[in-house]
Design an enzyme around this catalytic site. Structure first.
Site, mmCIF file in Angstrom:
data_model
loop_
_atom_site.group_PDB
_atom_site.id
_atom_site.type_symbol
_atom_site.label_atom_id
_atom_site.label_comp_id
_atom_site.label_asym_id
_atom_site.label_seq_id
_atom_site.Cartn_x
_atom_site.Cartn_y
_atom_site.Cartn_z
ATOM 1 C CB CYS A 147 15.932 42.240 82.146
ATOM 2 S SG CYS A 147 15.401 43.175 80.789
ATOM 3 N NE ARG A 163 18.732 47.207 79.185
ATOM 4 C CZ ARG A 163 18.197 46.014 79.598
ATOM 5 N NH1 ARG A 163 17.802 45.885 80.857
ATOM 6 N NH2 ARG A 163 17.797 45.235 78.741
#
Length: 136
Positions: A27, A100
């Site tokens: 991330c 995601r």
């Protein structure tokens, strides 16, 4: 800071990026890469909002540490990830997080997909690069 998608309605397109957790390597790389390429989104008249289930305090500390320049929004109560149907159940035993995913919402609150335009709650999931392509 209060972040509202509706603030952009009638003004600009918005790319909504969901990511699992702050302070994780994948991330962090993704958000740092997006920050480096933010001018490409802004050049196409788009705002970028990153959403995770982290607390706003964790997001702020992470953004400062990693110099993340996109707007971050906390979905601590997980209502947004549920409404966009991007729940990643029981990620690494931590609990439910955001999967995601990326969505392009135009200034009229429509999500543009390859085949048709849909209202926000039923739009197609994209990758960040796919979102950028949709704006071009």
């Amino acid at each position: 800071m209060d972040v509202k998608l509706s603030n952009n309605f009638g003004k600009k397109n918005t790319v909504v990026l969901f990511f699992p957790l702050a302070f994780t390597s994948v991330c962090t790389k993704e958000m740092c890469d997006l920050t480096a390429g933010l001018n490409a989104y802004q050049g196409l008249g788009a705002d970028v909002i990153g959403i995770s289930v982290d607390s706003p305090f964790a997001q702020e500390a992470w953004a400062q540490k990693e110099k993340i320049g996109i707007t971050l929004a906390s979905d601590l109560n997980k209502t947004v990830i549920k409404s966009y149907n991007v729940v990643f159940p029981m990620l690494a035993g931590v609990g439910d997080t955001a999967a995601r995913a990326a969505f392009v919402i135009d200034k009229n609150a429509w999500c543009n997909t390859a085949n048709r335009r849909r209202r926000r709650k039923t739009c197609q999931t994209l990758t960040p690069s796919g979102a950028l392509a949709k704006l071009k």
